[in-house]
Motif scaffolding. Sequence first.
Motif, mmCIF file in Angstrom:
data_model
loop_
_atom_site.group_PDB
_atom_site.id
_atom_site.type_symbol
_atom_site.label_atom_id
_atom_site.label_comp_id
_atom_site.label_asym_id
_atom_site.label_seq_id
_atom_site.Cartn_x
_atom_site.Cartn_y
_atom_site.Cartn_z
ATOM 1 N N ILE A 108 0.801 -1.226 0.000
ATOM 2 C CA ILE A 108 0.000 0.000 0.000
ATOM 3 C C ILE A 108 0.837 1.282 0.000
ATOM 4 O O ILE A 108 0.429 2.265 -0.622
ATOM 5 N N PRO A 109 1.985 1.338 0.684
ATOM 6 C CA PRO A 109 2.752 2.595 0.629
ATOM 7 C C PRO A 109 3.070 3.051 -0.793
ATOM 8 O O PRO A 109 2.950 4.238 -1.113
ATOM 9 N N GLN A 110 3.450 2.091 -1.669
ATOM 10 C CA GLN A 110 3.722 2.457 -3.060
ATOM 11 C C GLN A 110 2.449 2.927 -3.761
ATOM 12 O O GLN A 110 2.483 3.824 -4.601
ATOM 13 N N CYS A 111 1.327 2.311 -3.403
ATOM 14 C CA CYS A 111 0.044 2.702 -4.012
ATOM 15 C C CYS A 111 -0.352 4.118 -3.610
ATOM 16 O O CYS A 111 -0.815 4.904 -4.435
ATOM 17 N N ILE A 112 -0.155 4.433 -2.327
ATOM 18 C CA ILE A 112 -0.490 5.778 -1.857
ATOM 19 C C ILE A 112 0.406 6.811 -2.522
ATOM 20 O O ILE A 112 -0.056 7.875 -2.956
ATOM 21 N N ALA A 113 1.705 6.491 -2.614
ATOM 22 C CA ALA A 113 2.642 7.427 -3.241
ATOM 23 C C ALA A 113 2.279 7.670 -4.702
ATOM 24 O O ALA A 113 2.279 8.820 -5.170
ATOM 25 N N GLN A 114 1.937 6.609 -5.420
ATOM 26 C CA GLN A 114 1.558 6.759 -6.827
ATOM 27 C C GLN A 114 0.249 7.521 -6.971
ATOM 28 O O GLN A 114 0.094 8.355 -7.868
ATOM 29 N N SER A 115 -0.694 7.248 -6.058
ATOM 30 C CA SER A 115 -1.964 7.982 -6.073
ATOM 31 C C SER A 115 -1.728 9.469 -5.856
ATOM 32 O O SER A 115 -2.337 10.310 -6.533
ATOM 33 N N ASN A 116 -0.847 9.806 -4.922
ATOM 34 C CA ASN A 116 -0.560 11.217 -4.652
ATOM 35 C C ASN A 116 0.055 11.913 -5.861
ATOM 36 O O ASN A 116 -0.193 13.094 -6.103
ATOM 37 N N ARG A 117 0.851 11.165 -6.618
ATOM 38 C CA ARG A 117 1.464 11.745 -7.828
ATOM 39 C C ARG A 117 0.428 11.948 -8.932
ATOM 40 O O ARG A 117 0.413 12.995 -9.593
ATOM 41 N N LEU A 118 -0.422 10.940 -9.131
ATOM 42 C CA LEU A 118 -1.377 10.999 -10.244
ATOM 43 C C LEU A 118 -2.630 11.808 -9.915
ATOM 44 O O LEU A 118 -3.172 12.507 -10.769
ATOM 45 N N TYR A 119 -3.088 11.688 -8.664
ATOM 46 C CA TYR A 119 -4.364 12.299 -8.280
ATOM 47 C C TYR A 119 -4.204 13.063 -6.967
ATOM 48 O O TYR A 119 -4.653 12.598 -5.901
ATOM 49 N N PRO A 120 -3.555 14.202 -7.001
ATOM 50 C CA PRO A 120 -3.283 14.939 -5.761
ATOM 51 C C PRO A 120 -4.528 15.406 -5.017
ATOM 52 O O PRO A 120 -4.457 15.706 -3.820
ATOM 53 N N ASP A 121 -5.683 15.446 -5.700
ATOM 54 C CA ASP A 121 -6.907 15.898 -5.047
ATOM 55 C C ASP A 121 -7.709 14.758 -4.417
ATOM 56 O O ASP A 121 -8.766 14.983 -3.835
ATOM 57 N N ILE A 122 -7.213 13.523 -4.561
ATOM 58 C CA ILE A 122 -7.865 12.382 -3.926
ATOM 59 C C ILE A 122 -7.125 12.040 -2.632
ATOM 60 O O ILE A 122 -5.904 11.887 -2.630
ATOM 61 N N ARG A 123 -7.863 11.924 -1.547
ATOM 62 C CA ARG A 123 -7.277 11.544 -0.258
ATOM 63 C C ARG A 123 -7.420 10.029 -0.088
ATOM 64 O O ARG A 123 -8.521 9.496 0.010
ATOM 65 N N PHE A 124 -6.298 9.335 -0.069
ATOM 66 C CA PHE A 124 -6.245 7.879 0.071
ATOM 67 C C PHE A 124 -6.172 7.559 1.559
ATOM 68 O O PHE A 124 -5.158 7.779 2.203
ATOM 69 N N VAL A 125 -7.264 7.042 2.125
ATOM 70 C CA VAL A 125 -7.314 6.720 3.554
ATOM 71 C C VAL A 125 -7.226 5.205 3.725
ATOM 72 O O VAL A 125 -8.081 4.466 3.233
ATOM 73 N N LEU A 126 -6.198 4.741 4.421
ATOM 74 C CA LEU A 126 -5.967 3.316 4.626
ATOM 75 C C LEU A 126 -6.493 2.871 5.984
ATOM 76 O O LEU A 126 -6.222 3.504 7.005
#
Length: 308
Positions: A108-126
């Motif tokens: 998940i850490p890699q997924c969150i990092a990639q999400s932050n790069r691609l979709y900075p306006d989406i908050r990924f809550v684990l």
Amino acid sequence: MNYSLRQLKVFVTVAQAKSFSRAGEIIGLSQSAVSHSVKELESQTGVRLLDRTTREVVLTEAGQQLAARLERLLDELQGTLREAGRTGQQLSGTVRVAASQTISAHLIPQCIAQSNRLYPDIRFVLHDRPQQWVLESIRQGDVDFGIVIDPGLVGDLQCETVLSEPFFLLCRNDHPFADLPEVDWQALQGAELVLQDYASGSRMLIDAALQLHQIEANIVQEIGHPATLFPMVTAGIGISIIPALALPLPEGSPLAVKRMSPGVERQLMLARRKKRSLSTAAQALWDVVRAQSQQLMDERLQDPLYQM
């Protein structure tokens, strides 16, 4: 009374065009269909809405009041629908994702990092929880989706395999197994094992493998958090069976990882409620997890340890 949206739109169009034929041209209906629709509305309201002459259509007082109010209501409805469409297409907001501890720590850490790069306006809550909690939170709609170890036959969830990974044997460097190129399951007969408890989705798979190979398991410790396996084995309490995702080993640890023969794999799956659509933002993160899982699997297949 059962008024249809179509009837209301037809009436408003006639009121604006002041003609059945022109109203029909605007909304793509025949003049007779327009006239029939207005007559149905008048019948349902019990009030005459239009006075018809050979040259024009004139609104009655009741028709004028109804047309004025309907214009505002239909405009508001159109605006509401447009807003709903924009909301459904937004790549923003909060997306809640649940996963077990091993998955959370190593994928998940890699997924969150990639999400932050691609979709900075989406908050990924684990939500980092045991597998059973993850499954229930998906069912209850508390999270948008989860990443789980193959839960078997579950009719209420839609699951998609994103990663297959083998189990390995974990032992100390001074253990006899450490000198072997691989360890046969039969060699575990009588061995002292330290395993995760049944909160882990892996435990049932390990039990099934032990049963398949007719191993009388000597389980000396059952622990909850996967990170505890490493110090337990380091302390000489027993050996363990771990999924590939638990690697790499802690830096400087006196431990060895060995392939098992024959190989046993577990499937990691994206899971969501069946027949429930994901929001655009949740679908975007679902795709990120899928892509990152595939990338991780491609990278690990280059490691000789995984080439079973």
